[in-house]
Motif scaffolding. Sequence first.
Motif, mmCIF file in Angstrom:
data_model
loop_
_atom_site.group_PDB
_atom_site.id
_atom_site.type_symbol
_atom_site.label_atom_id
_atom_site.label_comp_id
_atom_site.label_asym_id
_atom_site.label_seq_id
_atom_site.Cartn_x
_atom_site.Cartn_y
_atom_site.Cartn_z
ATOM 1 N N VAL A 67 0.815 -1.208 0.000
ATOM 2 C CA VAL A 67 0.000 0.000 0.000
ATOM 3 C C VAL A 67 0.851 1.261 0.000
ATOM 4 C CG1 VAL A 67 -0.261 -0.008 2.521
ATOM 5 C CG2 VAL A 67 -1.968 1.142 1.103
ATOM 6 N N TYR A 68 1.971 1.264 0.710
ATOM 7 C CA TYR A 68 2.808 2.456 0.753
ATOM 8 C C TYR A 68 3.699 2.582 -0.480
ATOM 9 C CZ TYR A 68 1.405 3.766 5.451
ATOM 10 O OH TYR A 68 0.676 4.177 6.542
ATOM 11 N N GLU A 69 3.949 1.479 -1.170
ATOM 12 C CA GLU A 69 4.797 1.538 -2.352
ATOM 13 C C GLU A 69 4.008 1.892 -3.613
ATOM 14 O OE1 GLU A 69 7.416 -1.815 -2.618
ATOM 15 O OE2 GLU A 69 8.166 -1.518 -0.574
ATOM 16 N N LYS A 70 2.691 2.014 -3.468
ATOM 17 C CA LYS A 70 1.877 2.495 -4.578
ATOM 18 C C LYS A 70 1.655 4.007 -4.489
ATOM 19 C CE LYS A 70 -1.547 -0.521 -4.115
ATOM 20 N NZ LYS A 70 -2.792 -1.274 -4.429
ATOM 21 N N VAL A 71 2.171 4.620 -3.397
ATOM 22 C CA VAL A 71 2.120 6.072 -3.237
ATOM 23 C C VAL A 71 3.429 6.651 -3.763
ATOM 24 C CG1 VAL A 71 1.915 7.942 -1.568
ATOM 25 C CG2 VAL A 71 0.634 5.826 -1.210
ATOM 26 N N GLN A 77 -0.778 10.945 7.977
ATOM 27 C CA GLN A 77 -1.454 9.951 7.136
ATOM 28 C C GLN A 77 -2.431 10.636 6.178
ATOM 29 O OE1 GLN A 77 0.847 7.007 8.354
ATOM 30 N NE2 GLN A 77 -0.780 6.747 6.870
ATOM 31 N N SER A 78 -1.984 11.777 5.639
ATOM 32 C CA SER A 78 -2.805 12.558 4.721
ATOM 33 C C SER A 78 -2.916 11.857 3.371
ATOM 34 C CB SER A 78 -2.162 13.939 4.530
ATOM 35 O OG SER A 78 -0.815 13.791 4.084
ATOM 36 N N ASP A 79 -3.964 12.172 2.627
ATOM 37 C CA ASP A 79 -4.076 11.667 1.255
ATOM 38 C C ASP A 79 -2.820 12.061 0.478
ATOM 39 O OD1 ASP A 79 -6.610 10.705 1.768
ATOM 40 O OD2 ASP A 79 -7.645 12.451 0.935
ATOM 41 N N PRO A 80 -2.249 11.188 -0.353
ATOM 42 C CA PRO A 80 -2.753 9.876 -0.781
ATOM 43 C C PRO A 80 -2.306 8.714 0.097
ATOM 44 C CG PRO A 80 -0.816 10.421 -2.052
ATOM 45 C CD PRO A 80 -1.055 11.597 -1.136
ATOM 46 N N TYR A 81 -1.722 8.978 1.276
ATOM 47 C CA TYR A 81 -1.379 7.888 2.183
ATOM 48 C C TYR A 81 -2.653 7.273 2.753
ATOM 49 C CZ TYR A 81 3.376 9.785 2.140
ATOM 50 O OH TYR A 81 4.619 10.217 1.759
ATOM 51 N N PRO A 82 -2.588 6.026 3.214
ATOM 52 C CA PRO A 82 -3.730 5.441 3.925
ATOM 53 C C PRO A 82 -4.005 6.268 5.183
ATOM 54 C CG PRO A 82 -2.108 3.761 3.362
ATOM 55 C CD PRO A 82 -1.448 5.085 3.103
ATOM 56 N N ASN A 83 -5.236 6.729 5.342
ATOM 57 C CA ASN A 83 -5.541 7.624 6.454
ATOM 58 C C ASN A 83 -5.498 6.913 7.800
ATOM 59 O OD1 ASN A 83 -7.943 8.638 4.169
ATOM 60 N ND2 ASN A 83 -6.261 9.983 4.735
ATOM 61 N N ALA A 84 -5.277 7.716 8.847
ATOM 62 C CA ALA A 84 -5.437 7.199 10.203
ATOM 63 C C ALA A 84 -6.879 6.720 10.362
ATOM 64 C CB ALA A 84 -5.124 8.291 11.214
ATOM 65 N N PHE A 85 -7.064 5.607 11.068
ATOM 66 C CA PHE A 85 -8.419 5.052 11.148
ATOM 67 C C PHE A 85 -8.748 4.568 12.552
ATOM 68 C CE2 PHE A 85 -5.826 1.331 10.270
ATOM 69 C CZ PHE A 85 -6.403 0.330 11.035
ATOM 70 N N THR A 86 -10.048 4.461 12.772
ATOM 71 C CA THR A 86 -10.598 3.950 14.011
ATOM 72 C C THR A 86 -11.846 3.144 13.641
ATOM 73 O OG1 THR A 86 -11.311 4.641 16.243
ATOM 74 C CG2 THR A 86 -12.024 6.008 14.395
ATOM 75 N N TYR A 87 -12.574 2.675 14.628
ATOM 76 C CA TYR A 87 -13.817 1.943 14.346
ATOM 77 C C TYR A 87 -14.984 2.591 15.083
ATOM 78 C CZ TYR A 87 -11.192 -1.793 12.125
ATOM 79 O OH TYR A 87 -10.390 -2.514 11.276
#
Length: 318
Positions: free
Chosen positions: A38-42, A225-235
Amino acid sequence: MRIAMFGYQTWGHRTLRALLDSGHEVCLVVTHPKSDHVYEKVWDDSVADLAAEHGVPVVLANRPDAELVEILGESAPDLIVANNWRTWIPPEIFDLPRHGTLNVHDSLLPGYAGFSPIIWALINGEPEVGVTAHRMDATLDAGDILLQRSVPVGPTDTATDLFHATVALIAPIVTEALELIESGKAEWTPQDPSKASFFHKRALEDSRIDWSWPAEDLERLVRAQSDPYPNAFTYHRGRRLRIVSAGLSKGAYGGTPGRIFIKEGDGVVVVAGSEARRGRSRGLLVRRVRTEDGTELAATDYFRTMGGYLRGQPETAG
C-alpha cells in the motif's frame, strides 16, 4: 563520471532525473519491480520507464545477487548513487566503484534511518525534516555524511506537504554532491551513533488510532497519514472510519479515551489521552471523516448525536 543508479518510486525517479541532467554518463539503472504494497503504490513514478526513455540499461531486482554483481562489474561505474532502494546492498556492490556508493536518504541522519522517515518524524513532532547524502557502508543509512539540507515543519503541514518539500531537495543535493566528489573536494563527516534512530517500514496497522495517545500526538498522526497515504483510522459501530482532517479542541475534556463527546466549532471532540480522566486534557477535534465506501463527510454531519465510542477494534458495541 560513469554512474550506476539504484532507486525506486518518485525518490529514485527524481534522483535519476538529476543524474541524467548532470552531464555525467548514467551507465546502468537498477530498480525494483512494481509492488502492491500500500505504501509503495504512493509516489510511484517509474524509474524503469524514465531510464528506458533515455536508453539506459535497466535491471529489475528485489535483492542484489551474483548476476547483478557481474553486470555492475561489466558496466564499470565510477560511482553508484542510490535513493529509496528497499533492501540491503552488500559491500561487493557498494565498494565496487572507485568513488564508492552515495546514498540519498529523506531524513536528517543519524535520526530516522530506515523507512518512512517523514511520516515518523511528523508523528513525533520534529521541528524540521530533510535529505542527507552519505557514503553507503555495511550498516543501513549509517555511513559518513557529505551533505544535508532541511526544511521546517509548519504547524499544519501534512506528510504530503513535507514529501513535496523534501523531494524538491533531491536534485540540488545530488548535483552538488557529484560536483564535490568529481572535484576531490568532498568532506565526509562520521555520524554520531548515540543520536541514531532506526524505523521500520509502515503497514496499515501503524495507521490505527490509539485513543490513549494525547490529542496532540493524534493530530500529528492524522496529518502524517494525509491523502494519498492510507488515512489514520478507528472503528465506529463496528465499521472502519478514516479520520481525514482533525485539530485540537480549545477546551479541556475529561472522561474515557475514545468517547464521542461534544461539538466544538467546525468539528466534534473525541476524548483522548491516558490522563483524560483528570479533565485537564484537550481532545481531538475531528473535522472530516471517510467511511468504508469512500464517502467523505464533515464530522458534524457524520456524528449526528453525541455519545458512544471510537475504538481500536471493530466491536459492535457503542
